[in-house]
Design an enzyme around this catalytic site. Structure first.
Site, PDB file in Angstrom:
ATOM      1  N   LEU A 155       2.341  -1.393 -38.208  1.00  0.00           N
ATOM      2  CA  LEU A 155       3.262  -0.288 -37.964  1.00  0.00           C
ATOM      3  C   LEU A 155       3.241   0.824 -39.006  1.00  0.00           C
ATOM      4  O   LEU A 155       4.122   1.689 -38.988  1.00  0.00           O
ATOM      5  CB  LEU A 155       4.702  -0.792 -37.755  1.00  0.00           C
ATOM      6  CG  LEU A 155       4.887  -1.792 -36.613  1.00  0.00           C
ATOM      7  CD1 LEU A 155       6.348  -2.187 -36.495  1.00  0.00           C
ATOM      8  CD2 LEU A 155       4.362  -1.225 -35.305  1.00  0.00           C
ATOM      9  N   ASP A 156       2.255   0.823 -39.908  1.00  0.00           N
ATOM     10  CA  ASP A 156       2.121   1.947 -40.840  1.00  0.00           C
ATOM     11  C   ASP A 156       0.657   2.113 -41.249  1.00  0.00           C
ATOM     12  O   ASP A 156       0.336   2.235 -42.425  1.00  0.00           O
ATOM     13  CB  ASP A 156       3.011   1.762 -42.063  1.00  0.00           C
ATOM     14  CG  ASP A 156       3.246   3.066 -42.824  1.00  0.00           C
ATOM     15  OD1 ASP A 156       3.057   4.152 -42.230  1.00  0.00           O
ATOM     16  OD2 ASP A 156       3.623   3.001 -44.010  1.00  0.00           O
ATOM     17  N   ILE A 157      -0.214   2.117 -40.250  1.00  0.00           N
ATOM     18  CA  ILE A 157      -1.642   2.280 -40.513  1.00  0.00           C
ATOM     19  C   ILE A 157      -1.907   3.735 -40.872  1.00  0.00           C
ATOM     20  O   ILE A 157      -1.573   4.646 -40.115  1.00  0.00           O
ATOM     21  CB  ILE A 157      -2.467   1.870 -39.283  1.00  0.00           C
ATOM     22  CG1 ILE A 157      -2.272   0.388 -38.994  1.00  0.00           C
ATOM     23  CG2 ILE A 157      -3.943   2.210 -39.489  1.00  0.00           C
ATOM     24  CD1 ILE A 157      -2.871  -0.072 -37.683  1.00  0.00           C
TER      25      ILE A 157
END
Length: 182
Positions: free
Chosen positions: A19-21
């Site tokens: 969820l934070d690539i």
């Protein structure tokens, strides 16, 4: 490779969502091995309660469904959310440019959000083969259901690598042919 890390995370039971690539969360060790970091927003995809009531992550890499999340209209987040973020990261790797730079310098979050929700994406790189362009387009599709899984991405990138190797071989043969004519 990086995409195999995501494939491994998503193959867990239940799958792990990053969820934070983004580029800042991809590191290399002294042997050149890729390390994924910053799991602060990560969660298990238990498929029962993966709804978000506000956008989470780094805005320029957020998927349309994440950008759509509000308290009155929660977003269902799945592995395909990571696929979208990965496509923006892949675009940056291929072009060696920052995605959505025009938004990050002057635009408001609201304006950026609306642009993504109506389909704005970075321009397709001119320096890559059609199969790679097609992969990018499928990974950043506005509909999560139309995006490939990381398992499918691994397979497609393997085929793309074979195609690039074939092109390189043909170029080498062409150079050798020109040398023999001279």
């Amino acid at each position: 490779m990086l995409f195999r890390s995501f494939c491994c995370m998503h193959s867990q039971n239940p799958p792990i969502l990053h969820l934070d690539i983004k580029p800042d969360n991809v590191l290399y060790d002294s042997q050149g091995r890729i390390k994924l970091c910053d799991f602060g927003f990560s969660t298990w995809n238990n498929e029962k309660d993966n709804t978000y009531t506000q956008p989470t992550g780094s805005p320029l890499f957020m998927s349309p469904e994440m950008l759509r999340a509000t308290s009155t209209s929660p977003a269902n987040i799945t592995e395909k959310t990571d696929v979208y973020s990965f496509s923006i990261l892949l675009w940056e790797i291929l072009t060696r440019k920052k995605a959505f730079q025009h938004h990050s310098m002057h635009g408001s979050f609201k304006h950026f959000r609306q642009a993504i929700l109506v389909g704005e994406r970075p321009p397709l790189p001119t320096n890559c083969i059609p199969a790679l362009k097609s992969l990018l387009v499928s990974c950043w599709d506005v509909s999560p259901d139309k995006r490939p899984t990381f398992k499918e991405i691994v397979h497609q990138l393997g085929e793309i690598m074979k195609e690039y190797e074939q092109i390189e071989l043909q170029q080498e043969i062409s150079v050798e042919d020109r040398k023999s004519v001279v």
